[in-house]
Design a protein around this motif. Sequence first.
Motif, PDB file in Angstrom:
ATOM      1  N   UNK A 178      11.956  39.608  29.474  1.00  0.00           N
ATOM      2  CA  UNK A 178      12.256  40.153  28.147  1.00  0.00           C
ATOM      3  C   UNK A 178      13.282  41.269  28.217  1.00  0.00           C
ATOM      4  N   UNK A 179      13.033  42.236  29.071  1.00  0.00           N
ATOM      5  CA  UNK A 179      13.816  43.468  29.056  1.00  0.00           C
ATOM      6  C   UNK A 179      15.041  43.438  29.961  1.00  0.00           C
ATOM      7  N   UNK A 180      15.229  42.371  30.722  1.00  0.00           N
ATOM      8  CA  UNK A 180      16.474  42.213  31.482  1.00  0.00           C
ATOM      9  C   UNK A 180      17.247  40.996  30.992  1.00  0.00           C
ATOM     10  N   UNK A 181      16.935  40.532  29.793  1.00  0.00           N
ATOM     11  CA  UNK A 181      17.607  39.367  29.234  1.00  0.00           C
ATOM     12  C   UNK A 181      18.710  39.760  28.271  1.00  0.00           C
ATOM     13  N   UNK A 182      19.484  38.782  27.804  1.00  0.00           N
ATOM     14  CA  UNK A 182      20.558  39.038  26.845  1.00  0.00           C
ATOM     15  C   UNK A 182      20.034  39.708  25.582  1.00  0.00           C
ATOM     16  N   UNK A 183      20.719  40.748  25.151  1.00  0.00           N
ATOM     17  CA  UNK A 183      20.332  41.460  23.950  1.00  0.00           C
ATOM     18  C   UNK A 183      19.257  42.494  24.156  1.00  0.00           C
ATOM     19  N   UNK A 184      18.701  42.558  25.377  1.00  0.00           N
ATOM     20  CA  UNK A 184      17.615  43.500  25.635  1.00  0.00           C
ATOM     21  C   UNK A 184      17.871  44.386  26.843  1.00  0.00           C
ATOM     22  N   UNK A 185      18.627  43.909  27.821  1.00  0.00           N
ATOM     23  CA  UNK A 185      18.830  44.642  29.071  1.00  0.00           C
ATOM     24  C   UNK A 185      19.559  45.966  28.829  1.00  0.00           C
ATOM     25  N   UNK A 186      19.229  47.000  29.603  1.00  0.00           N
ATOM     26  CA  UNK A 186      19.921  48.284  29.474  1.00  0.00           C
ATOM     27  C   UNK A 186      21.270  48.295  30.194  1.00  0.00           C
ATOM     28  N   UNK A 187      21.853  47.142  30.404  1.00  0.00           N
ATOM     29  CA  UNK A 187      23.164  47.026  31.048  1.00  0.00           C
ATOM     30  C   UNK A 187      23.815  45.717  30.630  1.00  0.00           C
ATOM     31  N   UNK A 188      25.086  45.609  30.868  1.00  0.00           N
ATOM     32  CA  UNK A 188      25.820  44.354  30.712  1.00  0.00           C
ATOM     33  C   UNK A 188      26.808  44.255  31.865  1.00  0.00           C
ATOM     34  N   UNK A 189      27.405  43.099  32.053  1.00  0.00           N
ATOM     35  CA  UNK A 189      28.319  42.908  33.172  1.00  0.00           C
ATOM     36  C   UNK A 189      29.767  42.833  32.723  1.00  0.00           C
ATOM     37  N   UNK A 190      30.603  43.578  33.418  1.00  0.00           N
ATOM     38  CA  UNK A 190      32.044  43.496  33.248  1.00  0.00           C
ATOM     39  C   UNK A 190      32.530  42.248  33.978  1.00  0.00           C
ATOM     40  N   UNK A 191      33.508  41.561  33.418  1.00  0.00           N
ATOM     41  CA  UNK A 191      34.060  40.391  34.096  1.00  0.00           C
ATOM     42  C   UNK A 191      34.898  40.820  35.295  1.00  0.00           C
ATOM     43  N   UNK A 192      35.004  39.964  36.332  1.00  0.00           N
ATOM     44  CA  UNK A 192      35.805  40.326  37.509  1.00  0.00           C
ATOM     45  C   UNK A 192      37.240  40.649  37.127  1.00  0.00           C
ATOM     46  N   UNK A 193      37.797  41.643  37.771  1.00  0.00           N
ATOM     47  CA  UNK A 193      39.173  42.028  37.516  1.00  0.00           C
ATOM     48  C   UNK A 193      40.126  41.181  38.342  1.00  0.00           C
ATOM     49  N   UNK A 194      41.366  41.094  37.887  1.00  0.00           N
ATOM     50  CA  UNK A 194      42.374  40.319  38.607  1.00  0.00           C
ATOM     51  C   UNK A 194      42.647  40.951  39.965  1.00  0.00           C
ATOM     52  N   UNK A 195      42.888  40.111  40.966  1.00  0.00           N
ATOM     53  CA  UNK A 195      43.167  40.592  42.319  1.00  0.00           C
ATOM     54  C   UNK A 195      44.586  40.247  42.714  1.00  0.00           C
ATOM     55  N   UNK A 196      45.118  41.001  43.666  1.00  0.00           N
ATOM     56  CA  UNK A 196      46.472  40.726  44.126  1.00  0.00           C
ATOM     57  C   UNK A 196      46.502  39.670  45.227  1.00  0.00           C
ATOM     58  N   UNK A 197      45.344  39.112  45.563  1.00  0.00           N
ATOM     59  CA  UNK A 197      45.275  38.086  46.614  1.00  0.00           C
ATOM     60  C   UNK A 197      44.651  36.818  46.053  1.00  0.00           C
ATOM     61  N   UNK A 198      44.951  36.517  44.784  1.00  0.00           N
ATOM     62  CA  UNK A 198      44.334  35.363  44.125  1.00  0.00           C
ATOM     63  C   UNK A 198      44.512  34.102  44.947  1.00  0.00           C
ATOM     64  N   UNK A 199      43.408  33.422  45.197  1.00  0.00           N
ATOM     65  CA  UNK A 199      43.411  32.200  45.994  1.00  0.00           C
ATOM     66  C   UNK A 199      42.657  31.125  45.232  1.00  0.00           C
ATOM     67  N   UNK A 200      43.138  29.897  45.286  1.00  0.00           N
ATOM     68  CA  UNK A 200      42.431  28.797  44.651  1.00  0.00           C
ATOM     69  C   UNK A 200      41.227  28.440  45.503  1.00  0.00           C
ATOM     70  N   UNK A 201      40.040  28.767  45.023  1.00  0.00           N
ATOM     71  CA  UNK A 201      38.813  28.528  45.771  1.00  0.00           C
ATOM     72  C   UNK A 201      38.051  27.338  45.209  1.00  0.00           C
ATOM     73  N   UNK A 202      38.664  26.540  44.386  1.00  0.00           N
ATOM     74  CA  UNK A 202      37.914  25.512  43.673  1.00  0.00           C
ATOM     75  C   UNK A 202      37.332  24.454  44.592  1.00  0.00           C
ATOM     76  N   UNK A 203      37.892  24.305  45.772  1.00  0.00           N
ATOM     77  CA  UNK A 203      37.416  23.251  46.654  1.00  0.00           C
ATOM     78  C   UNK A 203      36.368  23.707  47.646  1.00  0.00           C
ATOM     79  N   UNK A 204      36.070  24.987  47.663  1.00  0.00           N
ATOM     80  CA  UNK A 204      35.018  25.407  48.579  1.00  0.00           C
ATOM     81  C   UNK A 204      35.217  26.813  49.089  1.00  0.00           C
TER      82      UNK A 204
END
Length: 364
Positions: free
Chosen positions: A286-312
């Motif tokens: 209840x208290x760590x779920x969406x709309x209830x948790x005392x925190x939220x997450x920032x999305x990852x920031x862009x990096x200068x070493x961006x690598x295509x990791x889609x394959x593994x």
Amino acid sequence: QSHFLNAMPTWHGAFVLEFETSLLAVDPSISGVPYWDETWNAFTPEWFGSAPGTGPEFEVIDGAFANWPVIQQFNISTWERFFSSAATSKASNTYSGSPEGYLRDKNNFLQTKIITRFGSPFTFPKKGQEACAQKAGCWYDWYRCIEGYDWEARQAFHWKVHPTVGGVKWWSPSDNSRSESWSEGRKKLGGDYEDPSTAPNEAFFMFHHANVDRNRFKWMQNRISERPRYWGFAHICHLSWRACALEGKDLRDVASAVFPFTAEQLGFILLENKSSEGVTHAELLCHMGPGAAPYRYEEPRARDDAVDMSEGPNTSSGHSNSNFRLGVGICFSSCRALPQFFSFCRSIILRFVSSFLCSLLPRR
């Protein structure tokens, strides 16, 4: 009561939150606990330090947490006074420290005084993590995904970090030799992140598990319609062997009953006046779920070493800005009474059927 099946994500989420509240008490100017999104190699001299360790015994002597000490002369009796007197037969402590007196696994003969890594760097692709966040089904289906039981994730972005980075050597007391593989008479030397029970020795533990918690948060938001059913935690979703909840890991059970979390420790404002021997898994959901948790997450920031990791997974090194959890000031409760379906699931008939299935099928 902190590993395997339903309880792992709730307990670890509470553990990270407890650490965060402690950290903010020391330095309230920071926005929250950083998380490592696992898509880039942080095991470098600039960040978490090398893997394997570069010390003479594979100790970690570089990075932000260089020469990080491990508790010596550990004695569980020092901590027993903090154990809950209300713990039932569902909970007991079996940990007592390593044979060498360190805060390490009971089967670990490692004697280094600082954090040690025998393993290698670890990364995990964004595609695999997103597959778990988008996973259909209930709580256990998502849990299977983060542990790598489902093909979408391809590997386990939660547990596999532990053996990959920590690693193991096998030591022969007779000639003091070490080997990569076990043979008769050899004793285990486990890197500090290899063993789940003492992995928090590693400072990056919190950054890794904050990212696992971030995935939980996303998944719960994507399945918000399941909130009235507590996202299918425990036996609510499946009447099968998965319904055989381990002792102390059910929805109404106190999380880590021997050494429980309190509402005050976790910042659950709306629960602070509630008389309880510890926060339950239902309350954590209840208290760590969406709309209830005392925190939220920032999305990852862009990096200068961006690598295509889609394959593994990828082991290329690079740099990244830190990613953070952000406080939201107050916990707005979205908690509800236990749903009618749960009450039905706990009816005497279904409990009999579930118990019968549990008696027939193997359990962990």
